[in-house]
Scaffold this active site. Structure first.
Site, PDB file in Angstrom:
ATOM      1  N   ASP A  82       0.833  -1.236   0.039  1.00 21.56           N
ATOM      2  CA  ASP A  82      -0.005  -0.121  -0.078  1.00 21.56           C
ATOM      3  C   ASP A  82       0.826   1.414   0.134  1.00 21.56           C
ATOM      4  OD1 ASP A  82      -2.485   1.049   0.081  1.00 21.56           O
ATOM      5  OD2 ASP A  82      -3.068   0.184   1.891  1.00 21.56           O
ATOM      6  N   ASP A 140     -10.201   3.299  -3.883  1.00 25.07           N
ATOM      7  CA  ASP A 140     -10.789   2.047  -3.422  1.00 25.07           C
ATOM      8  C   ASP A 140     -12.176   2.000  -3.988  1.00 25.07           C
ATOM      9  OD1 ASP A 140      -8.547   1.966  -1.711  1.00 25.07           O
ATOM     10  OD2 ASP A 140      -9.588   1.852   0.022  1.00 25.07           O
TER      11      ASP A 140
END
Ligand code: GAL
Length: 636
Positions: free
Chosen positions: A190, A277
């Site tokens: 990430d 997302d």
């Protein structure tokens, strides 16, 4: 070193630096350079904890879904990766920097033999179930949950240093731990640590985290240090390769389409997020879908676009929204997206298990040729996606993005099939057969995706257009010199800022990238008023690599595309075969009719297509490799 040798050494260094700077990116390499390490010849399939549980993940929950994956038969259909996301780390132990697992959540990590908790029993268990195991980390010092979570009970505890569970200063140590010691097979890396811990970060101000000067800004590509971000991902990639001598790994990049990653991830890792997302809302699905759907040339066996995990089972994709859930699945399959289930499977209704288990649709996603679908009809209401399969069949998806039912004329020619011969199609939801010649009518409901496998007579009897095989075409240099956010991606009112924000503005760089059957900015391919239904659109000063598997002839109609705004600079088109020049055009300017170009490519492994110009950087110099095709296949 004496003074003389030091001076000579400095001169050599200066010279090689100059040479390095002077490397011509358009020079042919004779190689296919897209990423091929690791194990992702087809898009990874499996399950990830984040969409269902966020940081409240624990062993029981993970194993609950893993068990359903096996017992329901989904594992045997390919869903094998069971991936832990954020929320597993307790702290980084000081002073040795060893990462400590949350044993309250993962009790099997407490082993009698070792004092330090270990994930090995957990990965052993998954492996014994015939599954593979994935782990999560962050490229910075802290993870995304540490930046954003409102549930502190799930965050690492301890001193500021102990809370630094990201890779930043520990790349080699952590990667060795994950792969060699703990036995994971997959890592998602990430990027919040590179973005969210500047001096104004609430966590920094609260004394919970150290400053890490942001090098990533999702909203501003010009505030992003792209080379520095790339370098970190390259370093982590090298550590992963070193720690996986058997090559059995998947390296997943998660910087949400920032840092122009949509253009370079294909050189760096196995899957890469193209947007922020997903959430279980139709508008977010559209953002994620749009961020990948025009990027077919940036995906190849070994490196896939990742529009994020499946959200089937929640919100707009729950059992009351079967149309939307099916669309989500069909579109992800067509785009060669990783198929990572994001639901708590023990509670999943049978109707949605059926969606996830549709073997015919999974087969499209897992087709070995690795061609992401290309967009054969493009409008805000309706898109037709076409994917060429390894055996020559076509998969076709007709996606109604709009609010009204649509009557669609699906033409054989849209699929590069002849319109004077029958086309047989199977509806992959109902299994109904349709046979037609020329075109067929379909009625598609709002948000519905009709999806078929089709067989007919190919337009090119003995070959394929390059745009039918994007998995074999790599825009090694796509000509984009200053990345610009793509305005063509759906922008939802339900973005993270919500309706109190100024809105969801264009943010994903990659505008003007190479496209199949389209000019770089989305127009129809067209040279001197003649349109080309098939071809590659790309900016000048570009180099495409093409894998050739047994064809003997390369042909194309080339020229400056009518959509170019640079009407003055001529472009020279060159075709190379395994590094040697095979054919070159005269200089071609905007407005000149297309020139044919052809080359004998018998026995050639990698063809390179270079379009070179002394272009003006302020103008778009779009070029077209119209009807670019490989034909005359060698008998096998
Ligand atoms: C986000 C990422 C999500 C999830 C989350 C964990 O950045 O895009 O998929 O991993 O972090 O905190």
């Amino acid at each position: 070193m004496n003074r003389f040798t030091a001076a000579a050494f400095a001169a050599v260094l200066a010279c090689s630096a100059a040479q390095a700077q002077g490397v011509d990116p358009l020079a042919p390499t004779g190689k296919w350079t897209a990423y091929s390490a690791g194990r992702a010849p087809t898009p990874p399939m499996g399950w990830n904890s984040w969409n269902a549980f966020a940081s409240a993940v624990d062993e029981e929950k993970v194993l609950g879904s893993a068990k359903v994956i096996v017992d329901s038969g989904l594992a045997s259909k390919g869903y094998v990766y069971i991936n832990l996301d954020d929320g597993w780390a307790a702290k980084r132990r000081m002073p040795d920097g060893h990462l400590i697992v949350r044993t309250d959540k993962f009790p099997s990590a407490v082993t009698r033999k070792q004092k330090t908790p270990s994930f090995k029993p957990f990965t052993d268990k998954l492996h014994a179930m015939g599954l593979k195991a994935g782990i999560y980390s962050d490229m910075g010092r802290n993870t995304c949950a540490q930046a954003w979570s409102t549930t502190p009970e799930h965050l690492p505890k301890g001193s500021v240093e102990e809370r630094e569970v990201g890779l930043h200063d520990y790349i080699d140590q952590d990667i060795a731990l994950y792969f060699r010691e703990w036995g994971f097979d997959y890592i998602k890396v990430d990027g919040c640590g590179l973005r969210d811990f500047g001096p104004n970060s609430p966590k920094v101000k609260a004394g919970e985290a150290r400053i890490l000067t942001p090098i990533l800004d999702l909203g501003a590509i010009s505030r992003t240090d792209v080379p520095a971000v790339k370098d970190l991902f390259r370093r982590v990639g090298a550590a992963i390769v070193r720690n996986n001598p058997d090559g059995d790994f998947v390296y997943s990049l998660c910087i949400w389409g920032a840092a122009n990653v949509r253009a370079w991830a294909k050189d760096m890792g196995n899957v890469s997020r193209t947007s922020d997302d997903i959430s279980p809302a139709w508008g977010r699905l559209m953002v994620n879908y749009d961020s990948a759907v025009h990027r077919a040339l940036y995906a190849h066996p070994g490196s896939w676009n990742d529009p994020d995990m499946l959200h089937i089972g929640a919100g707009d994709f729950d059992a009351n929204h079967l149309t939307e859930a099916r669309s989500h699945f069909a579109l992800w399959a067509m785009m060669n997206a990783p198929l990572l289930i994001g639901a708590d499977l023990p509670t999943m209704p049978a109707s949605l298990m059926e969606v996830l288990g549709n073997a015919d649709i999974i087969a499209l996603n897992q087709d070995a040729a690795g061609n992401q679908a290309t967009v054969a009809h493009d409008s805000s209401d309706l898109q037709i996606l076409v994917k060429t399969l390894g055996n020559g069949d076509k998969a076709v998806a007709v996606f109604n993005r709009g609010w009204d039912p649509m009557d669609v004329n699906l033409q054989a020619t849209r699929m590069n099939l002849r319109d004077d011969a029958p086309v047989e199609m199977t509806d992959l939801w109902t299994k109904k057969q349709i046979t037609f010649t020329k075109e067929t009518k379909l009625r598609v409901a709002p948000r519905e995706t009709a999806i078929f496998r089709a067989r007919g007579t190919r337009a090119l009897a003995d070959g394929l257009y390059l745009s039918e095989q994007p998995g074999k075409v790599n825009p090694a240099v796509d000509g984009v010199t200053r990345p610009i956010p793509d305005p063509g991606i759906f922008r939802t009112a339900y973005g993270w800022g919500g309706t109190r924000s100024p809105g969801d503005r264009p943010q994903y760089a990659g505008w003007g990238g190479a496209r199949a059957d389209s000019a770089p900015y989305g127009q129809t391919l067209q040279i001197a008023r003649k349109t080309y239904a098939s071809g590659i659109g790309i900016l000048a000063n570009s180099r495409l690599e093409v894998r050739n598997e047994g064809y003997r002839r390369f042909t194309a109609k080339i020229g400056v595309d009518d959509s170019a705004t640079d009407k003055t600079h001529p472009v020279t088109f060159t075709v190379y075969g395994d590094g040697k020049r095979l054919a070159e055009s005269r200089p071609l300017k905007w407005g000149m009719p297309a020139d044919p170009i052809e080359a004998d490519v018998a026995g050639i492994k990698v063809i390179e297509l270079v379009a070179r110009s002394a272009a003006n950087e302020n103008e778009a110099l779009s070029v077209t490799w119209g009807e670019a095709a490989l034909t005359d296949r060698q008998p096998r």
